[in-house]
Scaffold this active site. Sequence first.
Site, PDB file in Angstrom:
ATOM      1  N   TRP A   1       0.815  -1.214   0.000  1.00 13.05           N
ATOM      2  CA  TRP A   1       0.000   0.000   0.000  1.00 13.05           C
ATOM      3  C   TRP A   1       0.848   1.263   0.000  1.00 13.05           C
ATOM      4  O   TRP A   1       0.511   2.264  -0.630  1.00 13.05           O
ATOM      5  CB  TRP A   1      -0.929  -0.019   1.222  1.00 13.05           C
TER       6      TRP A   1
ATOM      7  N   HIS B   1       1.273  -3.650   8.549  1.00 14.83           N
ATOM      8  CA  HIS B   1       0.259  -4.099   7.592  1.00 14.83           C
ATOM      9  C   HIS B   1       0.888  -4.563   6.277  1.00 14.83           C
ATOM     10  O   HIS B   1       0.271  -4.485   5.222  1.00 14.83           O
ATOM     11  CB  HIS B   1      -0.751  -2.976   7.344  1.00 14.83           C
TER      12      HIS B   1
ATOM     13  N   HIS C   1      -1.816  -9.869   6.548  1.00 15.06           N
ATOM     14  CA  HIS C   1      -1.802  -9.270   7.885  1.00 15.06           C
ATOM     15  C   HIS C   1      -3.200  -9.230   8.485  1.00 15.06           C
ATOM     16  O   HIS C   1      -4.197  -9.383   7.782  1.00 15.06           O
ATOM     17  CB  HIS C   1      -1.209  -7.863   7.838  1.00 15.06           C
TER      18      HIS C   1
ATOM     19  N   ASP D   1      -5.813  -6.879  10.796  1.00 15.99           N
ATOM     20  CA  ASP D   1      -6.162  -5.597  11.398  1.00 15.99           C
ATOM     21  C   ASP D   1      -6.830  -5.848  12.746  1.00 15.99           C
ATOM     22  O   ASP D   1      -7.828  -6.575  12.822  1.00 15.99           O
ATOM     23  CB  ASP D   1      -7.150  -4.830  10.517  1.00 15.99           C
TER      24      ASP D   1
ATOM     25  N   HIS E   1      -6.827  -0.526  15.069  1.00 18.22           N
ATOM     26  CA  HIS E   1      -6.452   0.093  13.794  1.00 18.22           C
ATOM     27  C   HIS E   1      -7.321   1.312  13.489  1.00 18.22           C
ATOM     28  O   HIS E   1      -6.838   2.313  12.952  1.00 18.22           O
ATOM     29  CB  HIS E   1      -6.582  -0.950  12.685  1.00 18.22           C
TER      30      HIS E   1
ATOM     31  N   HIS F   1     -14.344  -0.995   7.371  1.00 22.75           N
ATOM     32  CA  HIS F   1     -13.431  -1.103   8.509  1.00 22.75           C
ATOM     33  C   HIS F   1     -14.090  -0.563   9.781  1.00 22.75           C
ATOM     34  O   HIS F   1     -13.967  -1.162  10.854  1.00 22.75           O
ATOM     35  CB  HIS F   1     -12.129  -0.339   8.233  1.00 22.75           C
TER      36      HIS F   1
ATOM     37  N   GLU G   1      -6.245  -9.486   5.726  1.00 18.14           N
ATOM     38  CA  GLU G   1      -6.130  -8.950   4.367  1.00 18.14           C
ATOM     39  C   GLU G   1      -4.931  -9.567   3.654  1.00 18.14           C
ATOM     40  O   GLU G   1      -4.002 -10.063   4.280  1.00 18.14           O
ATOM     41  CB  GLU G   1      -6.012  -7.426   4.417  1.00 18.14           C
TER      42      GLU G   1
END
Length: 210
Positions: free
Chosen positions: A17, A45, A49, A51, A55, A161, A173
Amino acid sequence: MKIYDITLPIHPKMLHWGRKPEVEVVESLENGDASNVTRWRLGAHTGTHVDAPAHFVDGATPIDQVSLYSMVGPCIVADCTQVEGEVLPEHLEAAGVAGHRRVLLKTTNSAGPLKETERAQTWVGVGPAASQWLVDHGVELIGTDYMTLEHHTRTDTWDSHHVLLNAGVLILENADLDEVPPGEYELVCLPTKLVDADGAFTRAILIERD
């Protein structure tokens, strides 16, 4: 039994990302040191990973305090490869998700955007309505096969989220489900125990019993 490793390899050229991993050679046999030692710089992340609620929710559970029971146990890999755009509640119902505590959604991401080294312009995400459906049906962990569970149109508001993490649902994810047939498995997902962290990279496998 058969084991499927659904973890992305971590390396400096991987899909990421933001900042990609950086590797420094600290010691090496080639240079006359006693052993080979590397230092890695990477975010929590990175790659496959989990979350944690922390987060997106200040004061919520960090990754080192989440329940292992939510990440280890029976799991369904739900076939959502027919979905274009956002996963909706009707897609979850059609895929037989109801009644499962741990759910991985296999979409066209696994064979497409997840295999690229740069961020795609579009990908399949989980919509907020589907996220609320997951909360209402007692799901404890939801996994998807791209860098983020969100659809690409929601990466400013992060709607799903907020729905999931506010309810304490863990998000896995970057799960690579390309070679995994839809069905029921045992999930073993053990994120690194980073104290008070908002998430952590993880080794995740699916076990198919004989």
